[in-house]
Design an enzyme around this catalytic site. Sequence first.
Site, mmCIF file in Angstrom:
data_model
loop_
_atom_site.group_PDB
_atom_site.id
_atom_site.type_symbol
_atom_site.label_atom_id
_atom_site.label_comp_id
_atom_site.label_asym_id
_atom_site.label_seq_id
_atom_site.Cartn_x
_atom_site.Cartn_y
_atom_site.Cartn_z
ATOM 1 N N SER A 154 0.844 -1.188 0.000
ATOM 2 C CA SER A 154 0.000 0.000 0.000
ATOM 3 C C SER A 154 0.886 1.248 0.000
ATOM 4 O O SER A 154 2.043 1.211 -0.447
ATOM 5 C CB SER A 154 -0.912 -0.074 1.238
ATOM 6 O OG SER A 154 -1.803 1.005 1.262
ATOM 7 N N LYS A 172 -5.007 3.085 -3.393
ATOM 8 C CA LYS A 172 -4.370 2.417 -2.253
ATOM 9 C C LYS A 172 -5.349 2.255 -1.082
ATOM 10 O O LYS A 172 -5.308 1.242 -0.376
ATOM 11 C CB LYS A 172 -3.112 3.178 -1.817
ATOM 12 C CG LYS A 172 -1.981 3.187 -2.866
ATOM 13 C CD LYS A 172 -1.362 1.802 -3.084
ATOM 14 C CE LYS A 172 -0.053 1.874 -3.867
ATOM 15 N NZ LYS A 172 0.567 0.575 -4.127
HETATM 16 P P1 NAP Z 1 8.634 0.368 -9.452
HETATM 17 O O1 NAP Z 1 10.062 -0.067 -9.411
HETATM 18 O O2 NAP Z 1 8.184 1.177 -10.622
HETATM 19 O O3 NAP Z 1 7.715 -0.918 -9.255
HETATM 20 C C1 NAP Z 1 6.487 -1.090 -9.881
HETATM 21 C C2 NAP Z 1 6.543 -2.398 -10.636
HETATM 22 O O4 NAP Z 1 5.238 -2.704 -11.099
HETATM 23 C C3 NAP Z 1 7.468 -2.355 -11.849
HETATM 24 O O5 NAP Z 1 8.333 -3.463 -11.817
HETATM 25 C C4 NAP Z 1 6.521 -2.437 -13.039
HETATM 26 O O6 NAP Z 1 7.124 -3.190 -14.088
HETATM 27 C C5 NAP Z 1 5.319 -3.156 -12.440
HETATM 28 N N1 NAP Z 1 4.073 -2.810 -13.109
HETATM 29 C C6 NAP Z 1 3.590 -1.577 -13.399
HETATM 30 N N2 NAP Z 1 2.432 -1.674 -14.044
HETATM 31 C C7 NAP Z 1 2.163 -3.000 -14.154
HETATM 32 C C8 NAP Z 1 1.105 -3.733 -14.721
HETATM 33 N N3 NAP Z 1 0.070 -3.114 -15.315
HETATM 34 N N4 NAP Z 1 1.148 -5.093 -14.665
HETATM 35 C C9 NAP Z 1 2.196 -5.730 -14.072
HETATM 36 N N5 NAP Z 1 3.228 -5.085 -13.524
HETATM 37 C C10 NAP Z 1 3.211 -3.730 -13.561
HETATM 38 O O7 NAP Z 1 8.254 1.257 -8.183
HETATM 39 P P2 NAP Z 1 8.559 1.230 -6.602
HETATM 40 O O8 NAP Z 1 8.766 2.646 -6.227
HETATM 41 O O9 NAP Z 1 9.552 0.214 -6.232
HETATM 42 O O10 NAP Z 1 7.100 0.800 -6.024
HETATM 43 C C11 NAP Z 1 6.783 -0.537 -5.681
HETATM 44 C C12 NAP Z 1 5.548 -0.575 -4.796
HETATM 45 O O11 NAP Z 1 5.769 0.167 -3.581
HETATM 46 C C13 NAP Z 1 4.312 0.068 -5.417
HETATM 47 O O12 NAP Z 1 3.163 -0.661 -5.019
HETATM 48 C C14 NAP Z 1 4.286 1.455 -4.809
HETATM 49 O O13 NAP Z 1 3.001 2.030 -4.810
HETATM 50 C C15 NAP Z 1 4.760 1.134 -3.392
HETATM 51 N N6 NAP Z 1 5.331 2.279 -2.666
HETATM 52 C C16 NAP Z 1 6.522 2.802 -3.053
HETATM 53 C C17 NAP Z 1 7.101 3.824 -2.295
HETATM 54 C C18 NAP Z 1 8.476 4.339 -2.651
HETATM 55 O O14 NAP Z 1 9.082 5.087 -1.875
HETATM 56 N N7 NAP Z 1 9.046 3.945 -3.774
HETATM 57 C C19 NAP Z 1 6.436 4.338 -1.178
HETATM 58 C C20 NAP Z 1 5.185 3.815 -0.832
HETATM 59 C C21 NAP Z 1 4.648 2.771 -1.571
HETATM 60 P P3 NAP Z 1 6.726 -2.963 -15.646
HETATM 61 O O15 NAP Z 1 6.694 -1.475 -15.861
HETATM 62 O O16 NAP Z 1 7.798 -3.679 -16.380
HETATM 63 O O17 NAP Z 1 5.386 -3.594 -15.799
#
Ligand code: NAP
Length: 279
Positions: A154, A172
């Site tokens: 989330s 979320k």
């Molecule tokens: P990220 O590296 O962009 O991870 C997102 C992943 O989801 C990517 O590998 C992407 O790969 C995949 N994805 C996107 N659309 C998709 C689809 N339609 N079907 C299947 N796969 C899909 O970003 P992240 O920052 O590490 O975030 C990961 C999770 O943590 C997310 O749920 C985000 O909301 C949560 N979050 C992150 C933060 C932070 O500080 N980064 C904070 C709070 C929450 P492809 O594009 O190759 O599909």
Amino acid sequence: MAPDSTPLVQRLLPLDLFQGKTVFVTGGGSGINLGVAQTFAALGARVAICGRTQARLDAAASELRAHGAQVCAVAADVRDYAALEAALARSEAELGQVDVLVCGAAGNFVAPAERLSPNGFKSVIDIDLLGSFNAARAAFDQLRRTRGCVLFISAGMAYMPHAFQAHVGAAKAGIDMLMRNLALEWGPHGIRCNSIVPGPIEGTEGVKRLFDADTMLAGVPLGRMGTVDDIGRMAAVLASPLASYVTGCVVVCDGGQNLAGSALFNAGAARALAAPAGA
Ligand code: NAP
Ligand code: COA
């Protein structure tokens, strides 16, 4: 004496904690989700990852195999239920039934609500919320047989309004309520469901897209950005028998960032929105 470079999780948890278990991670090709997949791999799990980009999944699979894990890397868009069903069937054939499902695939960008198109709003709802439902629904039969668990990734936007994040907040918050409903309905099958709320995690796409890192840091009481390992360890504990009576919970793992509210995020996001594309 030189400091021990063994990852904390491997020093503190049994290396065979997830031996013989299969973990399926949506969005597992990068960032936090890949970090979570790596933690499970380091603790003996077989790991399946899905995402839209096969090349990205293949690179991630090599990293996971370096932990000695058996890996299945299968392209699937979480918005496409049939594709997810096929991915889970392949993972079952190659790695066995799923014990732990991690719903981490997500999309995000900063956009003022009045300029966000209905399709922009829908895209994030479809990837985050519908995608999480699709994955849980498609994995249910396997999870019922393994009495497994689901972890939803989330975000603070689920319970604290953030400027230019109306689409993400709605998605979320929906995920956390979906999690509670599934915890209630699937508890009798022995399936536990919980959400993890990461704070700002260094080096990730989310931070790149959303946060002005310096501003953000000022709002984190523990005084540092999180790491993908911080989230991986939380996931491992929640999925393990250490948390066998924990279900229906939103576990916030953010260094206390939520205590400061979203004002610092809002200032940083306004700057990110004003910056020229690609800056
Ligand atoms: P990220 O590296 O962009 O991870 C997102 C992943 O989801 C990517 O590998 C992407 O790969 C995949 N994805 C996107 N659309 C998709 C689809 N339609 N079907 C299947 N796969 C899909 O970003 P992240 O920052 O590490 O975030 C990961 C999770 O943590 C997310 O749920 C985000 O909301 C949560 N979050 C992150 C933060 C932070 O500080 N980064 C904070 C709070 C929450 P492809 O594009 O190759 O599909
Ligand atoms: N601001 C406003 N609207 C935007 C936008 C932005 N920065 N980026 C995309 N959109 C809108 C598009 O204009 C489109 O709406 P329209 O048809 O009315 O013009 C809609 O969103 C869909 O865009 P599209 O590029 O077709 O979506 P997609 O399904 O290919 O990609 C995204 C999904 C937009 C979420 C994309 O950013 C993505 O793939 N993200 C995954 C990685 C990620 O976000 N990681 C961070 C996780 S925290």
